[in-house]
Design a protein around this motif. Sequence first.
Motif, PDB file in Angstrom:
ATOM      1  N   VAL A   1      -5.084   1.087  -2.593  1.00 23.26           N
ATOM      2  CA  VAL A   1      -4.092   1.070  -1.583  1.00 23.26           C
ATOM      3  C   VAL A   1      -2.453   1.880  -1.939  1.00 23.26           C
ATOM      4  CG1 VAL A   1      -3.247  -1.128  -1.963  1.00 23.26           C
ATOM      5  CG2 VAL A   1      -2.825  -0.394   0.208  1.00 23.26           C
TER       6      VAL A   1
ATOM      7  N   VAL B   1      -6.943   2.931   0.911  1.00 22.86           N
ATOM      8  CA  VAL B   1      -6.366   2.074   2.262  1.00 22.86           C
ATOM      9  C   VAL B   1      -5.216   2.620   2.281  1.00 22.86           C
ATOM     10  CG1 VAL B   1      -5.848  -0.198   3.023  1.00 22.86           C
ATOM     11  CG2 VAL B   1      -7.766   0.014   1.862  1.00 22.86           C
TER      12      VAL B   1
ATOM     13  N   ALA C   1      -5.795  -4.257   2.162  1.00 21.20           N
ATOM     14  CA  ALA C   1      -6.636  -3.933   0.984  1.00 21.20           C
ATOM     15  C   ALA C   1      -6.834  -5.040   0.269  1.00 21.20           C
ATOM     16  CB  ALA C   1      -5.708  -2.988   0.255  1.00 21.20           C
TER      17      ALA C   1
END
Length: 172
Positions: free
Chosen positions: A9, A112, A24
């Motif tokens: 992420v 993410v 995430a």
Amino acid sequence: MSDVARVIVGVSGSLHSLTALHRAAEEARARQAVLVPVLAWTPAGGERNYRARPCPPLLRAWQEAAEGRLERALEQAFGGLPIGVPVQPLVMRGEPGRVLTELADRPGDLLVISTGRHGGVRGRVRRVLRGSVSRHCLDRAGCGVLAVPPSTLQEDLRALHRGIDLRELIAA
């Protein structure tokens, strides 16, 4: 270690990235994966300017500042490291989109990213000059990408502030 599932992420410290960080962590728990929050940074003025006038002490200061931003983001999001999921925080030097897509290079990875408004006027100028991080990741990632929209709470806060501003104008 390469067969371990990862949820990577991008983290900047913005409210949007904290929303993505929470999502995430949920994904990492559900997939029994390692959560890899990544804060990418570049020298002030860009890499080209730094190469023209290198200053190692300043470079170390920028690295330490980036590490502090990632630590603060984790603290703001979870009160420290999230519970119930293994975490491998990373601070990497480079443009965020490139860093994230190069890191998320395994077919089983999930990248993410946050979407939505970022950075006010400076952020819009940066996106015009360099493109958006989310667009870069969506176009170039070699794994699945989860694009997380801004939290609805963010718009609620904006509306609240607009309401307060209007009341202050009327009262004046």
